[in-house]
Design a protein around this motif. Structure first.
Motif, PDB file in Angstrom:
ATOM      1  N   VAL A 380     -13.453 -34.012  -8.715  1.00 32.45           N
ATOM      2  CA  VAL A 380     -12.760 -35.183  -8.184  1.00 32.45           C
ATOM      3  C   VAL A 380     -12.816 -35.028  -6.665  1.00 32.45           C
ATOM      4  CG1 VAL A 380     -10.516 -33.974  -8.412  1.00 32.45           C
ATOM      5  CG2 VAL A 380     -10.567 -36.453  -8.082  1.00 32.45           C
ATOM      6  N   ALA A 381     -13.126 -36.124  -5.967  1.00 28.51           N
ATOM      7  CA  ALA A 381     -13.175 -36.073  -4.493  1.00 28.51           C
ATOM      8  C   ALA A 381     -12.286 -37.175  -3.953  1.00 28.51           C
ATOM      9  CB  ALA A 381     -14.609 -36.265  -4.009  1.00 28.51           C
ATOM     10  N   TRP A 382     -11.599 -36.893  -2.831  1.00 21.54           N
ATOM     11  CA  TRP A 382     -10.700 -37.913  -2.277  1.00 21.54           C
ATOM     12  C   TRP A 382     -11.011 -38.198  -0.817  1.00 21.54           C
ATOM     13  CZ3 TRP A 382      -9.056 -33.525  -4.874  1.00 21.54           C
ATOM     14  CH2 TRP A 382      -8.626 -32.440  -4.085  1.00 21.54           C
ATOM     15  N   TYR A 383     -10.731 -39.440  -0.469  1.00 19.90           N
ATOM     16  CA  TYR A 383     -11.133 -39.990   0.830  1.00 19.90           C
ATOM     17  C   TYR A 383      -9.945 -40.644   1.540  1.00 19.90           C
ATOM     18  CZ  TYR A 383     -16.004 -40.016  -1.012  1.00 19.90           C
ATOM     19  OH  TYR A 383     -17.229 -39.681  -1.539  1.00 19.90           O
ATOM     20  N   LEU A 384     -10.003 -40.626   2.885  1.00 18.84           N
ATOM     21  CA  LEU A 384      -9.163 -41.488   3.720  1.00 18.84           C
ATOM     22  C   LEU A 384     -10.142 -42.422   4.413  1.00 18.84           C
ATOM     23  CD1 LEU A 384      -6.633 -38.969   5.365  1.00 18.84           C
ATOM     24  CD2 LEU A 384      -6.193 -40.587   3.496  1.00 18.84           C
ATOM     25  N   GLU A 385     -10.018 -43.719   4.181  1.00 22.08           N
ATOM     26  CA  GLU A 385     -11.024 -44.691   4.655  1.00 22.08           C
ATOM     27  C   GLU A 385     -12.397 -44.245   4.142  1.00 22.08           C
ATOM     28  OE1 GLU A 385     -10.070 -47.447   6.200  1.00 22.08           O
ATOM     29  OE2 GLU A 385      -7.982 -46.822   6.472  1.00 22.08           O
ATOM     30  N   ASP A 386     -13.363 -44.021   5.073  1.00 26.67           N
ATOM     31  CA  ASP A 386     -14.698 -43.620   4.597  1.00 26.67           C
ATOM     32  C   ASP A 386     -14.963 -42.128   4.807  1.00 26.67           C
ATOM     33  OD1 ASP A 386     -14.877 -43.656   7.327  1.00 26.67           O
ATOM     34  OD2 ASP A 386     -16.779 -44.745   7.427  1.00 26.67           O
ATOM     35  N   GLU A 387     -13.881 -41.359   4.984  1.00 26.19           N
ATOM     36  CA  GLU A 387     -14.048 -39.916   5.188  1.00 26.19           C
ATOM     37  C   GLU A 387     -13.623 -39.133   3.952  1.00 26.19           C
ATOM     38  OE1 GLU A 387     -12.559 -36.183   7.984  1.00 26.19           O
ATOM     39  OE2 GLU A 387     -11.741 -38.175   8.388  1.00 26.19           O
ATOM     40  N   LEU A 388     -14.535 -38.289   3.456  1.00 22.34           N
ATOM     41  CA  LEU A 388     -14.206 -37.416   2.326  1.00 22.34           C
ATOM     42  C   LEU A 388     -13.476 -36.210   2.898  1.00 22.34           C
ATOM     43  CD1 LEU A 388     -16.627 -36.398  -0.541  1.00 22.34           C
ATOM     44  CD2 LEU A 388     -14.893 -34.855   0.330  1.00 22.34           C
ATOM     45  N   ILE A 389     -12.225 -36.008   2.461  1.00 19.66           N
ATOM     46  CA  ILE A 389     -11.434 -34.931   3.079  1.00 19.66           C
ATOM     47  C   ILE A 389     -11.194 -33.732   2.171  1.00 19.66           C
ATOM     48  CG2 ILE A 389     -10.310 -36.492   4.720  1.00 19.66           C
ATOM     49  CD1 ILE A 389      -7.769 -36.191   2.877  1.00 19.66           C
ATOM     50  N   GLY A 390     -11.437 -33.908   0.846  1.00 20.94           N
ATOM     51  CA  GLY A 390     -11.205 -32.780  -0.055  1.00 20.94           C
ATOM     52  C   GLY A 390     -11.715 -33.057  -1.444  1.00 20.94           C
ATOM     53  N   SER A 391     -11.709 -32.011  -2.274  1.00 22.75           N
ATOM     54  CA  SER A 391     -12.206 -32.155  -3.641  1.00 22.75           C
ATOM     55  C   SER A 391     -11.693 -30.994  -4.487  1.00 22.75           C
ATOM     56  CB  SER A 391     -13.735 -32.170  -3.663  1.00 22.75           C
ATOM     57  OG  SER A 391     -14.229 -30.886  -3.278  1.00 22.75           O
ATOM     58  N   GLY A 392     -11.954 -31.082  -5.788  1.00 23.20           N
ATOM     59  CA  GLY A 392     -11.562 -29.982  -6.668  1.00 23.20           C
ATOM     60  C   GLY A 392     -12.192 -30.155  -8.032  1.00 23.20           C
ATOM     61  N   VAL A 393     -12.191 -29.071  -8.792  1.00 21.41           N
ATOM     62  CA  VAL A 393     -12.726 -29.120 -10.153  1.00 21.41           C
ATOM     63  C   VAL A 393     -11.613 -29.558 -11.086  1.00 21.41           C
ATOM     64  CG1 VAL A 393     -13.822 -27.786 -11.993  1.00 21.41           C
ATOM     65  CG2 VAL A 393     -14.292 -27.207  -9.603  1.00 21.41           C
ATOM     66  N   ILE A 394     -11.901 -30.560 -11.911  1.00 24.02           N
ATOM     67  CA  ILE A 394     -10.905 -31.071 -12.858  1.00 24.02           C
ATOM     68  C   ILE A 394     -10.653 -29.995 -13.920  1.00 24.02           C
ATOM     69  CG2 ILE A 394     -10.431 -32.871 -14.582  1.00 24.02           C
ATOM     70  CD1 ILE A 394     -12.386 -34.676 -12.915  1.00 24.02           C
ATOM     71  N   SER A 395      -9.377 -29.641 -14.110  1.00 21.56           N
ATOM     72  CA  SER A 395      -9.108 -28.524 -15.033  1.00 21.56           C
ATOM     73  C   SER A 395      -8.569 -29.055 -16.365  1.00 21.56           C
ATOM     74  CB  SER A 395      -8.144 -27.535 -14.398  1.00 21.56           C
ATOM     75  OG  SER A 395      -6.839 -27.988 -14.558  1.00 21.56           O
TER      76      SER A 395
END
Length: 395
Positions: A380-395
């Motif tokens: 899963v990856a998350w964004y603020l506007e068009d910037e990807l700021i973080g991610s993680g493996v779905i557990s």
């Protein structure tokens, strides 16, 4: 002149990226990564590495840049293939493309490039890099590519500040048609080449054949769960804390064979993934069957009719601290904090409105709309506007 080593893959994107870097005045060197030898599991002649390395060499000749091949197949097997087998065995579905970028292109390959005196490593990804001043230091941003159709920031969701500092993405400001146009004008051999598909560097693979190298076939049953399964309509209990409520929303539905009816057989639950429709080999249902869960312990596949089956949908997911990654470490949440973001659980999915909730042992992501086939092992990856700021493996 700053030296840039570009990963020339034999595709049109990296070819044009190399050309643009040269135009910008960099000293450019092309390096082809050979990551796979075993052609026995690839489908027909889709993307065998020999053709690709040949095309990469022709592009380098045409652009007048030095070219060489590096063999990273050992590291690729260790870090990507073995990891994949391990994940499938556990009943999770890994994303080799994200891993390949984190472990191979921007780690093993980057180290080789820096040892060769490179100032930067470049790739043909459709994404952009931004730089901002924060607290007197430079902070790097991973921004979506201008071409919304081709944006590949998701595949780079595990990159770190150190890796971004040394990375360049020359085609991030262009659309795919513009890239093809440049390649055609330059008369590059890759101008009309189809985009590669399938596993990063391996090409199109018959996944069961590939997995069978390590994971043995094992016959089990396919069970169909009805749409009106009683657990789908259970009352939501009262919770004493928000964290309890988040845990409830993200929890996995547990099935038993008795919850549905046996409709067929399969050759191994570990070959299947949530949301999968093909390969079940069962006809005669009003709507097609979709995999809603796999149980690798008991070797059972649970299915439901139609893509609206309630067993496919969930509003929340969880990422453990061990598998949580912030591209922007300065924006990382402390326990108890929340953040409104846009998020996606697979490549090419439209960004969905979501909220991050940081708790002591990890991070919950809740979506405004229920999501189909949230799959353990995917990113899963998350964004603020068009910037990807973080991610993680779905557990």
């Amino acid at each position: 002149m700053k030296r840039v080593i570009i990963g020339l893959s034999g595709g049109v994107d990296s070819s044009v990226a190399a050309y643009l870097l040269k135009e910008q005045g960099y000293e450019v060197i092309g390096l082809f990564m050979k990551n796979w030898h075993d052609d026995s599991v690839t489908i027909s002649n889709e993307c065998p590495w020999l053709d690709d390395s040949n095309d990469a060499m022709l592009v380098a000749e045409k652009l007048g840049i030095p070219f060489q091949t590096v063999d990273l197949s050992e590291q690729y097997k260790e870090r990507i293939v073995d990891y994949m087998f391990n994940e499938y065995e556990k009943g999770r579905t890994p994303n080799p493309d994200v891993l390949c970028n984190r472990e191979i292109k921007f780690d093993v390959f980057m180290k080789i490039a820096l040892d060769l005196g490179a100032d930067y490593v470049a790739t043909g990804h459709y994404c952009r890099k931004g730089t901002i001043e924060k607290d007197g230091a430079e902070t790097y941003q991973l921004l979506a590519g201008v071409d919304g159709n081709k944006d590949q920031s998701y595949f780079l969701c595990q990159l770190s500040q150190e890796q971004l500092a040394k990375s360049l993405f020359p085609i991030g400001e262009l659309t795919k048609p513009e890239v093809r146009e440049i390649a055609t004008k330059l008369d590059l051999v890759t101008a009309d080449k189809k985009d590669s598909q399938g596993l990063c560097f391996i090409g199109k693979v018959k996944l069961p054949d590939f997995l069978q190298q390590q994971l043995k076939p094992k016959e089990g049953v396919i069970v169909e769960i009805p749409n009106n399964f009683e657990n789908y309509n259970q009352d939501v209990p009262d919770f004493s804390s928000e964290e309890e409520s988040l845990a409830f929303l993200s929890q996995k539905q547990h099935y038993q064979i008795a919850d549905g009816k046996v409709v067929g057989k399969h050759q191994g639950a570990h070959y299947f993934t949530k949301g999968q429709r093909k390969g079940l080999g069962i006809g005669g249902t009003v709507e097609p069957l979709f995999v809603i869960d796999t149980d690798v312990e008991e070797n059972v596949i649970y299915t439901g009719q139609g893509k609206e089956h309630p067993g496919l949908y969930k509003k929340a997911l969880f990422v453990t601290n061990q598998e949580l990654h912030w591209v922007r470490e300065d924006l990382a949440l402390a326990d108890g904090e929340t953040m409104d973001v846009k998020a996606r659980i697979r490549y090419r999915q439209a960004l969905e409105t979501a909220t991050l909730h940081k708790v002591e042992n990890g991070l919950y992501v809740t979506f405004d709309n229920k999501q189909s086939a949230i799959t353990e092992g995917q990113f899963v990856a998350w964004y603020l506007e068009d910037e990807l700021i973080g991610s993680g493996v779905i557990s």
